[in-house]
Write a protein that holds these residues in place. Structure first.
Motif, PDB file in Angstrom:
ATOM      1  N   LEU A   2       5.727  -7.103  16.449  1.00 21.61           N
ATOM      2  CA  LEU A   2       6.731  -8.122  16.723  1.00 21.61           C
ATOM      3  C   LEU A   2       8.120  -7.580  16.413  1.00 21.61           C
ATOM      4  O   LEU A   2       8.293  -6.691  15.574  1.00 21.61           O
ATOM      5  N   MET A   3       9.112  -8.129  17.084  1.00 20.16           N
ATOM      6  CA  MET A   3      10.498  -7.777  16.814  1.00 20.16           C
ATOM      7  C   MET A   3      10.901  -8.257  15.429  1.00 20.16           C
ATOM      8  O   MET A   3      10.419  -9.286  14.944  1.00 20.16           O
ATOM      9  N   ASP A   4      11.777  -7.503  14.760  1.00 21.82           N
ATOM     10  CA  ASP A   4      12.352  -7.972  13.507  1.00 21.82           C
ATOM     11  C   ASP A   4      13.363  -9.064  13.814  1.00 21.82           C
ATOM     12  O   ASP A   4      14.109  -8.996  14.807  1.00 21.82           O
ATOM     13  N   ALA A   5      13.399 -10.063  12.931  1.00 19.98           N
ATOM     14  CA  ALA A   5      14.358 -11.144  13.119  1.00 19.98           C
ATOM     15  C   ALA A   5      15.778 -10.635  12.893  1.00 19.98           C
ATOM     16  O   ALA A   5      16.037  -9.852  11.972  1.00 19.98           O
ATOM     17  N   THR A   6      16.701 -11.096  13.735  1.00 19.59           N
ATOM     18  CA  THR A   6      18.115 -10.747  13.600  1.00 19.59           C
ATOM     19  C   THR A   6      18.804 -11.778  12.711  1.00 19.59           C
ATOM     20  O   THR A   6      18.687 -12.991  12.952  1.00 19.59           O
ATOM     21  N   VAL A   7      19.511 -11.327  11.679  1.00 27.08           N
ATOM     22  CA  VAL A   7      20.241 -12.242  10.801  1.00 27.08           C
ATOM     23  C   VAL A   7      21.475 -12.745  11.534  1.00 27.08           C
ATOM     24  O   VAL A   7      22.285 -11.945  12.036  1.00 27.08           O
ATOM     25  N   VAL A   8      21.630 -14.069  11.628  1.00 24.94           N
ATOM     26  CA  VAL A   8      22.783 -14.673  12.304  1.00 24.94           C
ATOM     27  C   VAL A   8      23.408 -15.708  11.380  1.00 24.94           C
ATOM     28  O   VAL A   8      22.796 -16.177  10.409  1.00 24.94           O
ATOM     29  N   THR A   9      24.626 -16.071  11.697  1.00 22.18           N
ATOM     30  CA  THR A   9      25.328 -17.104  10.925  1.00 22.18           C
ATOM     31  C   THR A   9      25.617 -18.333  11.773  1.00 22.18           C
ATOM     32  O   THR A   9      26.259 -19.268  11.308  1.00 22.18           O
ATOM     33  N   GLY A  10      25.151 -18.333  13.025  1.00 24.76           N
ATOM     34  CA  GLY A  10      25.343 -19.478  13.895  1.00 24.76           C
ATOM     35  C   GLY A  10      24.330 -19.463  15.017  1.00 24.76           C
ATOM     36  O   GLY A  10      23.718 -18.434  15.328  1.00 24.76           O
ATOM     37  N   LEU A  11      24.137 -20.629  15.647  1.00 25.80           N
ATOM     38  CA  LEU A  11      23.221 -20.769  16.774  1.00 25.80           C
ATOM     39  C   LEU A  11      24.033 -20.973  18.043  1.00 25.80           C
ATOM     40  O   LEU A  11      25.014 -21.730  18.054  1.00 25.80           O
ATOM     41  N   SER A  12      23.610 -20.317  19.136  1.00 27.73           N
ATOM     42  CA  SER A  12      24.364 -20.371  20.383  1.00 27.73           C
ATOM     43  C   SER A  12      23.452 -19.942  21.529  1.00 27.73           C
ATOM     44  O   SER A  12      22.237 -19.783  21.351  1.00 27.73           O
ATOM     45  N   GLU A  13      24.039 -19.726  22.710  1.00 27.78           N
ATOM     46  CA  GLU A  13      23.265 -19.209  23.838  1.00 27.78           C
ATOM     47  C   GLU A  13      22.654 -17.849  23.504  1.00 27.78           C
ATOM     48  O   GLU A  13      21.584 -17.506  24.006  1.00 27.78           O
ATOM     49  N   ASP A  14      23.326 -17.096  22.639  1.00 27.23           N
ATOM     50  CA  ASP A  14      22.831 -15.765  22.290  1.00 27.23           C
ATOM     51  C   ASP A  14      21.546 -15.808  21.478  1.00 27.23           C
ATOM     52  O   ASP A  14      20.822 -14.811  21.408  1.00 27.23           O
ATOM     53  N   THR A  15      21.260 -16.950  20.823  1.00 28.68           N
ATOM     54  CA  THR A  15      20.053 -17.050  19.996  1.00 28.68           C
ATOM     55  C   THR A  15      18.919 -17.762  20.709  1.00 28.68           C
ATOM     56  O   THR A  15      17.814 -17.855  20.170  1.00 28.68           O
ATOM     57  N   GLU A  16      19.172 -18.245  21.930  1.00 24.27           N
ATOM     58  CA  GLU A  16      18.151 -19.011  22.644  1.00 24.27           C
ATOM     59  C   GLU A  16      16.933 -18.125  22.944  1.00 24.27           C
ATOM     60  O   GLU A  16      17.056 -17.044  23.526  1.00 24.27           O
ATOM     61  N   SER A  17      15.757 -18.568  22.485  1.00 27.47           N
ATOM     62  CA  SER A  17      14.481 -17.854  22.662  1.00 27.47           C
ATOM     63  C   SER A  17      14.520 -16.456  22.041  1.00 27.47           C
ATOM     64  O   SER A  17      13.791 -15.565  22.482  1.00 27.47           O
ATOM     65  N   GLN A  18      15.352 -16.268  21.017  1.00 29.86           N
ATOM     66  CA  GLN A  18      15.395 -15.024  20.261  1.00 29.86           C
ATOM     67  C   GLN A  18      14.841 -15.283  18.862  1.00 29.86           C
ATOM     68  O   GLN A  18      14.877 -16.404  18.357  1.00 29.86           O
TER      69      GLN A  18
END
Length: 859
Positions: A548-564
């Motif tokens: 599985l892919m490693d989770a990417t640490v983010v500080t916000g939710l947006s179109e870039d995080t959709e289904s990621q």
């Protein structure tokens, strides 16, 4: 069609631009049990200009105000009672949800007004003839009703038909048949190609008509001396001349079939001077909207016996194949036959081989074969007009397929005159291996071109998927559980790190969702509340146990995080009370101290049934979106996959778990309470007064008649005792002199004036009467002088009917403490108590009447 009306309106409609809102489909009684949650209405702009829906309202049937938006020509707008349930059941997203009301199963009026309150739609549907009925598959049997043509009279039930559009969804053993937001399957009944013109008085009625090429006009003389003269001698500009002969007074009929398009003038010779003239406008027959959509030009066999060409009807009407020609690469003239709208046909080199090996029926072309290096395939009308042309090659930019076992397919079968980039190598397996090579093709059905997830899920600046309804074959590794056990809802991520949600309303295609599986998904791109998805039509397992892919640490939710797969760190719950509830799941807000995030806990993961996490933690999950309106730039969510996605997960522990009174009042063989020291919450109704004014001392009894004492030495915890109150008590179980009690930390009033249980008749006191409401009939004094009545607390021994001696306790907080001894014998009701100082705690049982009314005369 036997037409008997003036065509001036038709001619006017052809000469102007306009927008026309039409109600084209109704699902008023879906095949559900109970609430009809799948009801919907489909509107269509049948005009040539866009319609400004601002101010439009549905005022009858249901209540709905249209949004401020333009509805383009040929576009649909669909509304329903519950958009989420309809999408969940059918995988089809509606435009909006109506505000109130529901569609009557027996029929009712539907009225739509525009911004000036003028009615633009007004008619009454029914569930009886001439409207479609349950016998035709509607009205609870699964099918919607469809208007057979957008120009047909919607108030005429004969123009409505049962839909035959399969959704591949079955509810209550009935298949749902509907075409929400797409072309209807219903067609208007055709009563023939003949148009009637009557000769009445000094007029042709109608005098001006418009017909299609190939239609027949019949003139009927109803009286008078007339003829029909459209000869080229009289009207030299007529494309073809026609005439029935000299004027006659006979009641004649005359027919003429107009095969050549154009405008024809004609007259009645005796009465041309008084204006007895007419025109026939013949519209040129449109070329059928046929397209070449799949080509197998070099199969793995030595003789290429599996060569075929697939033709698809892109139009909305049945196409007549008679006279059509395939030429250049191969030669064939279609002598007869039709192809329904949305249907495919296969033309092959060897129809018997294709049927024997692939199980596909086809028409065998007359001559020629497909060149393995590429050539032109041309489809024309009988007159030589080109319908479609494809000049394929075996070199880039054309896809592979040259002997690899794969056909080449048009990725979007709705395209006209596509370029090589619009073609792809087939990815659909036929489950046939020929000459040692797997055949990849889908003759007779829509094909799926391979694409990357990024290509298929592309969006525009408004967050709208730009490939809606386009069909693809996508590969990726499963990174979530199945959020929809009745079908499929999962996320796959490809090797480039791009993800997409896979959805199927009710079919899992015999695939069990397992994280780490690499799968190939066939389907069409869709979008639900901003979330881009692929609506699966098939799933193929390729391998298992992938990393599985490693989770990417983010500080916000947006179109870039959709289904990621992403992780947000240092989160806390904003309101723990929001955790839990719902049937399909719940949403809970979390914060990192500066931003708030919407976290969705689905009912199909273990967290749904667990306590909320405490402290500070990180949450890993897949990005989602739930935004009901374009632009889709809000409603972003994070969906954890399991308890392990909350790190660390420290669950809340309830200090006072709920218990039943019977569970905490049992005793052992020596009378000692089994639950001593247990903290819990119990619920019951208050019986009797407060025997401790400086604190709390009273009894609560539940609906089963089980009771327990409540004791607090100092303070009332904000509660004023009132018999009949239902309360929740949080505290610790204790025992005093054999009496089981709860020492409260918190008392909460739930309701007042509740009905008390009836007292249970008893003849002796014991553990079974402790803190219960009991009545002893016909008791007498053992020694009446024990009744003091001086306002102090005292005990009085009584003799029961059964000859048992019981002790009655009169507390100084009871009104009976200041009253004279009642005359024996009498009935006495009270609460069972105990005062035993030594173990075993099996003695000292008492009866405590609550007030004077608990003592009554015997019968």
């Amino acid at each position: 069609m036997k037409l008997k009306f003036t065509f001036l309106l038709t001619l006017f409609a052809l000469s102007v631009s306009y927008g026309q809102l039409v109600l084209t489909e109704i699902m008023y009684n879906p095949p559900e049990s109970g609430t009809d949650s799948l009801e919907y209405l489909e509107f269509y702009n049948a005009g040539s200009d866009a319609i400004d829906l601002n101010g439009y309202q549905v005022t009858e049937g249901v209540t709905y105000t249209f949004p401020d938006r333009m509805l383009g020509a040929g576009e649909y707008f669909t509304i329903g009672v519950d958009t989420l349930k309809l999408f969940t059941a059918l995988g089809i997203a509606l435009s909006d949800e109506w505000e109130s009301g529901g569609l009557s199963n027996g029929g009712e009026s539907i009225i739509v007004v525009d911004g000036n309150a003028a009615e633009v739609i007004s008619f009454t549907y029914d569930d009886n003839a001439p409207w479609p009925s349950s016998a035709e598959g509607t009205d609870g049997e699964g099918a919607s009703i469809e208007l057979c043509d957008a120009s047909a009279d919607a108030s005429d039930g004969a123009n409505w038909k049962a839909s035959t559009g399969s959704t591949s969804v079955t509810i209550n053993e009935r298949e749902v048949l509907a075409t929400i937001g797409s072309n209807n399957t219903a067609t208007c009944e055709d009563s023939g190609d003949e148009v009637i013109v009557e000769l009445v008085g000094l007029e042709f009625i109608p005098s001006d008509i418009t017909i299609d090429q190939g239609q027949t006009v019949r003139w009927v003389n109803t009286g008078g001396r007339h003829n029909v003269n459209g000869s080229q001698a009289t009207y030299p500009d007529n494309p073809v001349g026609f005439m029935n002969g000299s004027p006659s007074s006979e009641l004649f009929t005359y027919e003429f079939t107009f095969s050549v398009p154009g405008v024809y003038n004609y007259q009645c010779d005796p009465h041309v001077g008084v204006g007895m003239i007419g025109t026939v406008t013949v519209l040129e027959e449109e070329r059928p909207q046929l397209a070449i959509t799949e080509i197998m030009y070099n199969d793995p066999g030595m003789t290429d016996s599996l060569e075929f060409i697939e033709i698809y009807n892109q139009g909305t009407e049945t196409a007549n194949l008679g006279g059509l020609i395939l030429k250049d690469a191969v030669s064939h003239v279609f002598e007869e036959g039709t192809l329904a709208a949305g249907a495919f046909m296969i033309v092959s080199q060897d129809s018997s081989a294709l049927r024997r090996i692939l199980g596909v029926s086809s028409v065998q072309w007359s001559d020629g074969r497909l060149d393995n290096r590429g050539e032109k395939i041309i489809l024309t009308t009988a007159g030589g007009d080109t319908i479609d042309i494809v000049e394929y090659e075996d070199l880039s930019p054309w896809p592979g397929g040259d002997g690899t076992g794969a056909s080449i397919v048009l990725c979007d079968i709705t395209l006209e005159n596509p370029s090589p980039e619009d073609w792809g190598e087939a990815t659909t397996s036929t489950d046939v291996t020929y000459e040692g090579v797997e055949i990849l093709a889908n003759p007779g059905g829509a094909s799926f071109c391979a694409a990357t997830i990024a290509e298929a899920s592309a969006i525009n600046d408004n967050g709208e998927a730009i490939n809606i309804d386009k069909e693809y074959s996508l590969e990726g590794t499963v990174h979530t559980p199945n959020y929809r056990p009745s079908g499929l809802t999962m996320v796959i991520i490809d090797d480039n790190g791009d993800g997409i949600t896979v959805f199927s309303g009710s079919d899992n295609f015999d695939y069990t969702v397992t994280e780490g599986d690499k799968i190939r998904v066939f389907g069409a791109i869709s979008q639900f509340n901003g979330l881009t998805q692929i609506a699966a039509s098939d799933v193929v397992l390729l391998s298992s146990g992938e990393q599985l892919m490693d989770a990417t640490v983010v500080t916000g939710l947006s179109e870039d995080t959709e289904s990621q797969l992403v992780r947000i760190e240092n989160l806390t719950l904003i309101n723990p009370d929001d955790w839990g509830g719902g049937t399909s799941g719940f949403n809970v807000d979390m914060t990192n101290g500066s931003d708030t995030f919407d976290v969705r806990i689905d009912a199909d993961i273990d967290l749904f049934s667990l306590e909320y996490p405490t402290g500070t933690f990180s949450v890993t999950g897949v990005g989602g979106q739930f935004d009901g309106n374009s632009p889709f730039d809000e409603g972003y969510q994070l969906l954890p996959r399991s308890m392990a996605d909350i790190d660390p997960y420290v669950p809340f522990v309830e200090m006072f778990p709920a218990r039943n009174i019977a569970d905490v009042t049992s005793v052992d063989a020596t009378g000692v309470t089994d639950s001593l020291g247990i903290s819990c919450a119990i619920t019951g109704v208050v019986y009797g007064p407060n025997y401790r004014p400086s604190g709390l001392q009273f009894t609560i009894i539940d609906g089963e008649g089980n009771g327990i004492g409540l004791f607090n030495n100092d303070g009332d915890l904000g509660y004023t005792v009132a018999e009949g109150d239902e309360i929740e008590v949080k505290g610790t179980i204790s025992q005093f002199r054999g009496l089981t009690q709860i020492n409260p930390d918190e008392v909460t009033l739930l309701s007042g004036d509740n009905t008390l249980v009836d007292a249970r008749t008893s003849t002796a006191l014991g553990e079974d009467t402790e803190s219960e409401l009991v009545v002893f009939p016909n008791v007498t004094y053992v020694d009446e002088s024990e009744w003091s009545g001086d306002g102090s607390s005292f005990n009085v021994n009584l003799m029961t009917e059964g000859g048992q001696t019981i002790t009655m306790r009169i507390d100084n907080d009871n009104e009976l403490s200041t009253m004279a001894a009642p005359t024996a014998p009498f009935n006495v009701t009270g609460l069972g108590g105990q005062f035993d100082t030594e173990e075993p705690l099996l003695d000292g049982y008492q009866l405590l009447p609550r007030y004077a009314a608990d003592i009554s005369e015997t019968s």
